[in-house]
Enzyme design. Structure first.
Site, PDB file in Angstrom:
ATOM      1  N   CYS A 122       0.805  -1.217   0.000  1.00 43.63           N
ATOM      2  CA  CYS A 122       0.000   0.000   0.000  1.00 43.63           C
ATOM      3  C   CYS A 122       0.842   1.273   0.000  1.00 43.63           C
ATOM      4  O   CYS A 122       2.059   1.237   0.035  1.00 43.63           O
ATOM      5  CB  CYS A 122      -0.995  -0.048   1.155  1.00 43.63           C
ATOM      6  SG  CYS A 122      -2.250  -1.323   0.902  1.00 43.63           S
TER       7      CYS A 122
ATOM      8  N   SER B  62      -6.080  11.534  -2.216  1.00 39.76           N
ATOM      9  CA  SER B  62      -5.971  10.103  -2.450  1.00 39.76           C
ATOM     10  C   SER B  62      -5.924   9.855  -3.946  1.00 39.76           C
ATOM     11  O   SER B  62      -6.476  10.631  -4.734  1.00 39.76           O
ATOM     12  CB  SER B  62      -7.186   9.397  -1.843  1.00 39.76           C
ATOM     13  OG  SER B  62      -7.280   8.077  -2.316  1.00 39.76           O
TER      14      SER B  62
END
EC number: 4.2.1.9
Length: 556
Positions: free
Chosen positions: A123, A472
């Site tokens: 991630c 994001s």
């Protein structure tokens, strides 16, 4: 192996008997200590969907290392789930954790004299953090990620985390009911892996492949596929070849391969966070980038992919289309990549793409029929972003490429989201969220909640959002982040007032407030000095040491 190993510092000679005794305490044998010691840095945990299954990946890497004659040794790394950390104080820790991860990789490898490293991240901050630490060491290194999540399914339509956040905005606007929100909640994320769009995690895993530091398939093979475990075994075997030949990470991650990664970034339409991380990675590699370089590549590299959130395709679609090697194949038709460069499987880029081809032109556009002739990322400059700001233009609606509107000014994400949810933002507005930069936040929080709320309320084609924080990879719309200098460092974004007219011109890389320098200076005289609310804890230390977003938010 005939050459002297780094691990001999802890395994060879009479004076190393105490060290060997500690290895024996863990069950290692003399035969294992006579082999190269390979550090496997694992971000496995029970709190991150992208890392939940990394124990299986590590087991496969260990098998590969053993098959090729090495001794695998797993050591841990932390990792924050940005989705779970979103919208509260936890997000302040996400970007700073990149530095902790880099420091921990450096620490564990140096303290235990590893001969090579296999990095097992998945991630957002974990991938660049591990790479940064490895670049400091310059050992033989290979990256093998945990792979992307499959997309979910709601109303017979594929969905991903960005749609989940947007559903919240739709619920707040009463466009859907609680029952539909629950359907999204239960069906958006079907299992382990990094979230299924071209968000930051998958962007960085693809860019590792583009850099040549990961095997072909690293960026796109789904987490749940057997090919992912096979890839991990191959990575374990490949690291032994790198150790044998003493091919180090800086032999592969260099000025030329970084340019290949930039090219890939533009073609794929990667997350805007890739700018921060490529700046930081290139700095550790000894080949610092400038923001202007991104625009140079953006001008010459076409955008070939519109994966979620820019479009309806997801990472498994890109994998079925041939993955990154198929993207490289298209780019090579116009000589946009350097195919002579070495990669960790011992082959050149040219050899890796020799049999690659684009299997799905609806997922990877042919080079002569791109989504746009310009790349997916743009850096804007102007009087409120003198050191630049970043937009993922491949996820911006054409109607918002040029936009002028009044500033709606907020000094935190919480203030902005409260007004958005209350219906206080209207067509044409330019939402400004400041004091959320690397220093001001601290930690440069992602603004997925505000951008998703606007998208869910059907305002993403009429409202822009500007911040010295970041977005994001799941954000879409005219979301412009990384404004530098940030408000907390005296940047002009901190001098904006409600109603100031702001003009955004993405095609011309410009962002400008209709405020003259004299007015800014008058406002500056009245401005209160920035005062941090963080007086203790490691974020206060980070706040004192972090540099601007235009430098990659690296530490002094």
């Amino acid at each position: 192996m005939n050459k002297k190993l780094k691990s001999s510092a802890v395994t060879e000679g009479v004076e190393k008997a105490p060290m060997r005794s500690l290895f024996y305490a863990m069950g290692y044998t003399k035969e294992e200590l006579d082999r190269p010691l390979i550090g496997i840095v694992s971000a496995h945990s029970d709190i991150v969907p992208g890392h939940f299954h990394l124990d299986k990946i590590v087991d496969a890497v260990k098998a590969g290392v053993r098959m090729a004659g090495g001794t695998p040794i797993m050591v841990p790394a932390i990792g924050v789930c940005d989705g779970i950390a979103m919208g509260h104080v936890g997000m302040k820790y996400s970007l700073p954790s990149r530095e902790l991860i880099a420091d921990s990789v450096e620490t564990m490898a140096q303290a235990h004299a590893f001969d090579g490293l296999v990095l097992v991240p998945n991630c957002d901050k974990i991938v660049p953090g591990m790479l940064m630490g490895a670049l400091r060491l310059n050992l033989p290194t290979i990256v093998v990620s945990g792979g992307p999540m499959m997309s979910g399914l709601v109303d017979e339509e594929e969905t991903s985390l960005s749609k989940m956040f947007e559903a919240v905005g739709a619920r707040k606007a009463n466009l859907i009911d609680d029952e539909k929100l629950l359907e999204f909640e239960e069906n958006t994320c079907p299992g382990c892996g990094s979230c299924s769009g071209m968000y930051t995690a998958n962007s960085m895993n693809c860019l590792c492949e583009a850099l040549g530091i990961a095997l072909p398939g690293n960026g796109t093979i789904p987490a749940v596929h057997a090919r992912r475990l096979q890839l991990a075994k191959k990575a374990g075997m490949a690291i032994m070849d790198l150790v044998e030949k003493n091919i180090t990470i800086k032999d592969i991650v260099n000025e030329k391969s970084i340019k290949n990664a930039l090219t890939c970034d533009m073609a794929l339409g990667c997350s805007s966070n890739s700018v921060l991380h490529l700046l930081a990675i290139s700095n550790e590699a000894g080949h610092p980038l400038s923001l202007n370089t991104f625009n140079e590549f953006s001008e010459r590299v076409p955008n070939l992919c519109h994966l979620a959130p820019a479009g309806k395709t997801h990472m498994h679609d890109l994998d079925r289309a041939g993955g990154l090697q198929a993207v490289y194949h298209e780019l090579n038709k116009k000589g946009l990549i350097d195919t002579s460069l070495m990669t960790v499987n011992g082959k050149s880029v040219q050899e890796n793409i020799e049999h690659a081809f684009n299997k799905r032109p609806d997922t990877i556009r042919p080079i002569d029929l791109p989504y746009s002739e310009t790349g997916g990322i743009a850096i804007l400059f102007g009087n409120i972003a003198k050191n630049g700001c970043v937009v993922k233009r491949s996820a911006v609606d054409p109607s918002m490429m040029k936009h002028t509107g009044p500033a709606r000014v907020f000094d935190s994400e919480e203030e902005a989201i409260q007004t958005i949810y209350a219906g206080g933002i209207h067509d044409g507005d330019v939402v400004v969220i400041r004091y959320e930069g690397p220093k001001g936040g601290p930690g440069m929080r992602e603004m997925l909640n505000p951008t998703s709320a606007l998208a869910g309320m059907k305002l993403d084609k009429t409202v822009a959002l500007i911040t010295d924080g970041r977005f994001s990879g799941a954000s879409r719309g005219a979301s412009i982040g990384h404004v530098a200098p940030e408000a907390a460092a005296g940047g002009e974004i901190g001098l904006l007032e409600e109603g100031d007219m702001i003009t955004i011109d993405i095609p011309n890389y410009s962002i400008h407030a209709a405020v003259d320098e004299k007015t800014f200076e008058e406002r500056r005289k009245k401005q209160k000095p920035f005062e941090s609310k963080f007086k203790s804890g490691w974020l206060s230390r980070y706040q004192r040491m972090v540099q601007g977003a235009d430098k990659g938010a690296i530490l002094k």
